[in-house]
Enzyme design. Structure first.
Site, PDB file in Angstrom:
ATOM      1  N   ALA A   4       2.780   6.136  -2.827  1.00 23.77           N
ATOM      2  CA  ALA A   4       3.933   6.867  -3.365  1.00 23.77           C
ATOM      3  C   ALA A   4       3.600   7.044  -4.629  1.00 23.77           C
ATOM      4  O   ALA A   4       3.940   8.128  -5.299  1.00 23.77           O
ATOM      5  CB  ALA A   4       5.348   6.208  -2.924  1.00 23.77           C
ATOM      6  N   GLU A  10       0.708  -1.329   0.133  1.00 22.31           N
ATOM      7  CA  GLU A  10      -0.008  -0.108   0.039  1.00 22.31           C
ATOM      8  C   GLU A  10       0.983   1.084   0.123  1.00 22.31           C
ATOM      9  O   GLU A  10       0.635   2.158  -0.793  1.00 22.31           O
ATOM     10  CB  GLU A  10      -1.042  -0.102   1.169  1.00 22.31           C
ATOM     11  CG  GLU A  10      -1.880  -1.166   1.114  1.00 22.31           C
ATOM     12  CD  GLU A  10      -2.907  -0.964   2.050  1.00 22.31           C
ATOM     13  OE1 GLU A  10      -2.982  -0.093   3.136  1.00 22.31           O
ATOM     14  OE2 GLU A  10      -4.055  -1.652   1.980  1.00 22.31           O
ATOM     15  N   GLU A  11       1.908   1.150   0.642  1.00 20.34           N
ATOM     16  CA  GLU A  11       2.763   2.274   0.806  1.00 20.34           C
ATOM     17  C   GLU A  11       3.272   2.663  -0.480  1.00 20.34           C
ATOM     18  O   GLU A  11       3.560   4.001  -0.788  1.00 20.34           O
ATOM     19  CB  GLU A  11       3.898   1.849   1.984  1.00 20.34           C
ATOM     20  CG  GLU A  11       4.966   3.182   2.133  1.00 20.34           C
ATOM     21  CD  GLU A  11       5.880   2.861   3.299  1.00 20.34           C
ATOM     22  OE1 GLU A  11       5.567   2.035   3.897  1.00 20.34           O
ATOM     23  OE2 GLU A  11       6.855   3.608   3.173  1.00 20.34           O
ATOM     24  N   ARG A  12       3.778   1.687  -1.276  1.00 20.69           N
ATOM     25  CA  ARG A  12       4.399   2.015  -2.550  1.00 20.69           C
ATOM     26  C   ARG A  12       3.198   2.418  -3.548  1.00 20.69           C
ATOM     27  O   ARG A  12       3.502   3.104  -4.561  1.00 20.69           O
ATOM     28  CB  ARG A  12       5.250   0.802  -2.832  1.00 20.69           C
ATOM     29  CG  ARG A  12       6.396   0.525  -2.007  1.00 20.69           C
ATOM     30  CD  ARG A  12       7.206  -0.659  -2.306  1.00 20.69           C
ATOM     31  NE  ARG A  12       8.258  -0.587  -1.229  1.00 20.69           N
ATOM     32  CZ  ARG A  12       8.959  -1.636  -0.637  1.00 20.69           C
ATOM     33  NH1 ARG A  12       8.691  -2.915  -1.185  1.00 20.69           N
ATOM     34  NH2 ARG A  12       9.715  -1.591   0.323  1.00 20.69           N
TER      35      ARG A  12
END
Ligand SMILES: Cc1cc2nc3c(=O)[nH]c(=O)nc-3n(C[C@H](O)[C@H](O)[C@H](O)COP(=O)(O)OP(=O)(O)OC[C@H]3O[C@@H](n4cnc5c(N)ncnc54)[C@H](O)[C@@H]3O)c2cc1C
Length: 384
Positions: free
Chosen positions: A246, A241-243
């Site tokens: 981003a 999710e973080e990627r």
């Protein structure tokens, strides 16, 4: 990915908030090298924008991840990278594991106030001696009665100088490095925590980045997120999710960078014509726009797969890699067309040139993304 009327509504609400409450303050926050996270998050919380994908029982909206992606794109309208990053840390990096695996009591005590914007959260994974190699972290949390006693240091931690709590990754046993780690929620006013240093950076000026020391910091064991020993796995799941976040956030700022450059070069005259009239300029902008739309396609495709319940580690890594690459290429190319103005500190393109450089390092460096992609290609004997 077809965004709906509901996605557009959220983006419109956020755009109004950015125009009225954030962008007018950005220059002052960049100069101060910090922004008032509690004030901004409090207002975002009231608008319901800090818990789009979080459970309704804790004040969230219970929506799917496409809403986080839509919000991340829209945050690209903020005239700096530091504030969107701080918001992304709150919504998509520090809180997801607590929301997914935390006990009801933990979620009531820490997640609900983070969704309401009353608490600022941070995520503590990286250390002075371990960033890319998450398995090599040294911070320990030793059991003592009903508590954990934490010792170690966390470095590069976004929001940490203002945060109320950290979602911290620590070693809770001497077992194998991928099975001995646990996520623990640590209130930042616990005795033994020292905010040792505010780290000066080349960009993301309005975001506070801290070095935090932990000396015999005692927290109750019920602050553990999910199962003991699962921290590394939870963190790796969370990186998908973080990627995606981003990559989506890059789409907004890259699109604006190209549009602002087209506008400036249309107005700016040299040799009897607009700078933009030179083929080398408008064809280059067309090429950059094509690259950004290719990133959009990749990011949205990864999102669709994710929504369908697939493991998108490979696709999210590709999107993050491409976003990092474009955040180096696009502002660099655009800056050139602004001439001397592009070389000034407060220029929007020079700011993205500095802020965007982080994308190839933070949350997994480009080389780490390439390593993940290569592994999924099954081209290395004995390493699939
Ligand atoms: C402004 C900022 C904010 C941050 N916010 C947070 C946060 O909120 N929470 C958090 O936990 N962390 C945060 N980080 C840390 C960030 O995730 C790390 O900096 C990143 O993971 C890289 O780790 P490192 O700096 O230790 O670099 P290292 O691990 O020392 O790597 C240095 C370089 O070596 C190369 N390299 C590494 N591994 C490989 C490999 N396998 N193959 C080839 N080359 C390789 C890469 O080029 C890499 O950039 C932040 C960092 C910055 C700068």
């Amino acid at each position: 990915m077809q965004f709906t009327h509901e996605h557009d509504e959220i983006r419109r609400t956020l755009k109004r908030f950015i125009d009225d409450e954030i962008n007018p303050q950005v220059e002052a926050w960049e100069a101060a090298e910090i922004f008032p996270a509690h004030e901004v998050f409090g207002k975002l919380g009231k608008l319901g924008l800090l818990g789009l994908t979080k459970p309704e029982a804790y004040g969230g909206s219970g929506l799917d991840y496409s809403y986080s992606v839509a919000m991340a794109e829209a945050l690209g309208d903020i005239r700096c990278g530091g504030v969107p990053m701080a918001i992304g840390v709150q919504t998509d990096m520090a809180t997801p594991a607590v929301a997914r695996f935390g006990s009801d009591a933990l979620r009531r005590e820490f997640l609900a106030p983070a969704i309401a914007g009353e608490h600022v959260a941070c995520i503590g994974v990286s250390e002075p001696g371990a960033g890319s190699d998450v398995a090599a972290i040294r911070t320990t949390a030793r059991k003592d009665g009903g508590d954990y006693i934490i010792n170690g240091a966390k470095m590069w931690i976004t929001n940490s100088l203002q945060a109320d709590w950290m979602c911290l990754l620590a070693n809770t046993s001497d077992g194998p490095a991928h099975k001995n780690k646990t996520l623990i929620v640590v209130p930042m006013d616990t005795p033994g925590i020292t905010k040792a240093k505010k780290i000066r950076k080349i960009g993301m000026m309005s975001s506070d980045t801290g070095l935090i020391h932990f000396d015999d910091v005692r927290v109750p064991q019920h602050h553990r997120v999910g199962e003991e020993g699962m921290g590394f796995t939870y963190q790796m799941m969370q990186f998908q999710e973080e990627r995606l976040w981003a990559a989506a956030n890059a789409l907004g700022s890259l699109t604006n960078c190209i549009a602002q450059t087209a506008e400036y070069t249309r107005e700016r005259k040299a040799f009897g014509q607009s700078i933009l009239d030179n083929q080398v300029v408008h064809l280059r902008l067309a090429e950059l726009k094509t690259e950004v739309e290719a990133l959009r396609g990749l990011t949205h495709m990864a999102l669709e797969q994710y929504l369908a319940g697939k493991d998108v580690t490979e696709w999210a890594s590709m999107a993050k890699l491409k976003a990092g690459r474009l955040l180096r290429e696009v502002p660099d190319a655009c800056l050139q067309f602004w001439g001397g103005m592009g070389y000034t500190w407060d220029n929007p393109v020079s700011r993205l040139y500095r802020d965007g450089r982080l994308a190839s390092i933070g949350g997994g460096a480009d080389e780490v993304m390439l390593g993940i992609i290569a592994k999924h290609m099954h081209i290395l004997p004995g390493r699939s």
